[in-house]
Design a protein around this motif. Sequence first.
Motif, PDB file in Angstrom:
ATOM      1  N   ARG A   4       0.831  -1.211   0.000  1.00  0.00           N
ATOM      2  CA  ARG A   4       0.000   0.000   0.000  1.00  0.00           C
ATOM      3  C   ARG A   4       0.860   1.254   0.000  1.00  0.00           C
ATOM      4  N   ASP A   5       1.899   1.276   0.842  1.00  0.00           N
ATOM      5  CA  ASP A   5       2.788   2.442   0.909  1.00  0.00           C
ATOM      6  C   ASP A   5       3.515   2.668  -0.416  1.00  0.00           C
TER       7      ASP A   5
ATOM      8  N   ALA B  83       2.421   1.815  -3.303  1.00  0.00           N
ATOM      9  CA  ALA B  83       1.419   2.305  -4.255  1.00  0.00           C
ATOM     10  C   ALA B  83       1.215   3.808  -4.110  1.00  0.00           C
ATOM     11  N   VAL B  84       1.221   4.290  -2.877  1.00  0.00           N
ATOM     12  CA  VAL B  84       1.073   5.734  -2.633  1.00  0.00           C
ATOM     13  C   VAL B  84       2.247   6.486  -3.245  1.00  0.00           C
TER      14      VAL B  84
ATOM     15  N   LYS C  37       1.910   6.566  -7.103  1.00  0.00           N
ATOM     16  CA  LYS C  37       0.926   7.532  -7.594  1.00  0.00           C
ATOM     17  C   LYS C  37       1.427   8.971  -7.466  1.00  0.00           C
TER      18      LYS C  37
ATOM     19  N   CYS D 265      -3.121  -7.278  -3.178  1.00  0.00           N
ATOM     20  CA  CYS D 265      -1.934  -6.567  -3.673  1.00  0.00           C
ATOM     21  C   CYS D 265      -1.859  -6.628  -5.195  1.00  0.00           C
TER      22      CYS D 265
ATOM     23  N   VAL E  91      -3.124  -3.069  -6.965  1.00  0.00           N
ATOM     24  CA  VAL E  91      -1.901  -2.271  -7.143  1.00  0.00           C
ATOM     25  C   VAL E  91      -1.000  -2.792  -8.260  1.00  0.00           C
TER      26      VAL E  91
ATOM     27  N   VAL F  66      -4.218   2.587 -10.065  1.00  0.00           N
ATOM     28  CA  VAL F  66      -3.680   2.021  -8.830  1.00  0.00           C
ATOM     29  C   VAL F  66      -4.530   2.488  -7.653  1.00  0.00           C
TER      30      VAL F  66
ATOM     31  N   PRO G 121      -4.586   2.228  -3.770  1.00  0.00           N
ATOM     32  CA  PRO G 121      -4.179   1.906  -2.394  1.00  0.00           C
ATOM     33  C   PRO G 121      -5.337   1.917  -1.417  1.00  0.00           C
ATOM     34  N   ASP G 122      -6.400   2.682  -1.719  1.00  0.00           N
ATOM     35  CA  ASP G 122      -7.554   2.721  -0.810  1.00  0.00           C
ATOM     36  C   ASP G 122      -8.234   1.362  -0.704  1.00  0.00           C
TER      37      ASP G 122
ATOM     38  N   LEU H  84      -6.691  -1.503  -0.770  1.00  0.00           N
ATOM     39  CA  LEU H  84      -5.886  -2.250   0.203  1.00  0.00           C
ATOM     40  C   LEU H  84      -6.208  -1.790   1.617  1.00  0.00           C
ATOM     41  N   ASN H  85      -6.407  -0.487   1.792  1.00  0.00           N
ATOM     42  CA  ASN H  85      -6.773   0.033   3.110  1.00  0.00           C
ATOM     43  C   ASN H  85      -8.078  -0.577   3.593  1.00  0.00           C
TER      44      ASN H  85
END
Length: 450
Positions: free
Chosen positions: A324-325, A327-328, A331, A400, A404, A416, A418-419, A421-422
């Motif tokens: 997730r990190d 992916a952030v 982006k 994942c 992502v 992508v 990440p939300d 995954l959150n």
Amino acid sequence: MWHRVIAVAAVALLTVAGMQRAAAQDKRPDLDELYRFREIKGGKRAVQESPAAEMDKNKAAIRKVAQWHASRLMSAANKSLGSSDELPISTAVREFTADVLEPNLYTARMTLGQQDMIQIFGKDVMTALTPILDFKPPYGADKTLLMINAGRCIAALAKSGYEPLADNAVAIIDNPAVSDAIKLYYLHALKNLFAVPNPDRPEKSVFTDPQRELKAINSLIGFLTRKPTISPSAPQDEIDGYRYVRREALRALGMVRYPIVRVQGNVQTIPAIVLLRFANSDKSIVPPPSVSERAEGLIGYLQLAPDKEQNMDFSAGFVALAVRDLAVDYKAAKPPPPKGIDPKDLPKEPLAERDYMAWKLTATRISAGLKSWKDNWDNNLPPPRPADQARLVTGAFDQCETAVLKYINDGKRTEVAPDLLNQWLQNEKFPNNLMFSDDKSTFITRPEGP
């Protein structure tokens, strides 16, 4: 600056004052010796031939080539600081590397002759380089450059699987008086050595001495977890250089195969928690890991062998958080400027590391690691597997990939998610707060934030 030393290492001095035997060794092998060497290296000839005289000639040929290479390295370095047109040091290193027997380059199993060759060649090379490896402080410019070039050769030799060189690499890495400019190449050597496949047991390394192997693993972990050797107020390029070398240690640790090392049931060291801490930018890591270090920590963790005692709910959660990190960061990365752009139109703000990362390659490596991680858990451990942990491993893999990694691989930055995954992380429960329940130190403390 250590990185400036590295920049000139390719043309560095590689000689040892007073090494009188270099002149005696500086003789090219004759045609028969070269023929024997090539035949043995190619697997077409055994070392231990009959009669004994032939075996002696084969061993002598291998030693002659090893000593000749060492002599050439030293001779080349004596001329114009290693940059002579006659024999640049870069050429001597490259040609030495070409004569190293690398099992990874062969699809067939090593012959007995090739195995014998690795041991004879490796021993003679290391003997020739020992005077450099035994240098004592202070390490001025000349010694530093000598040790760097010796490290380049040892890193190449490590691809053969010559295990004893680990002792020399560990001695350099563990020596606090030696600079990171030198240690980089010895970290590279351990990475190459651990990467050599074991033809009989792929889940294990080529090390035959468990204590030597444990010392090498502990050396890597010690390097990664040491107190920082740079000031918090150091300029950014120096911090980046520190991280650059540390990243090589992460890559090496990711090759050791074992998530945890036990001796007679007693835990000796835990590579898995170190790697997953870097992937999640654990608060204990100073300076905080760069984006590429976090990616290498994650990839390294994912390619370790499975262990039945590992709490996979803990690991699945932190794997998903690390992806997730990343992916952030992906982006937020700025696309590289188009080719042919006028220099005056380039962005005035300097690019960050995430802006020029090879994201597609990184995503591909993470995807391959995730698949290996899931397959190992599903297929390479004796049952039973707790159903809730198996579900979380599958869930982390699926989320994942679908939220992502497939989009990074396709270059679809806007897709992508990440939300997603959150949401998965928030909806699931991860009951264990330790990677290994019997070791209270196997926790991860992430920085503040989502």
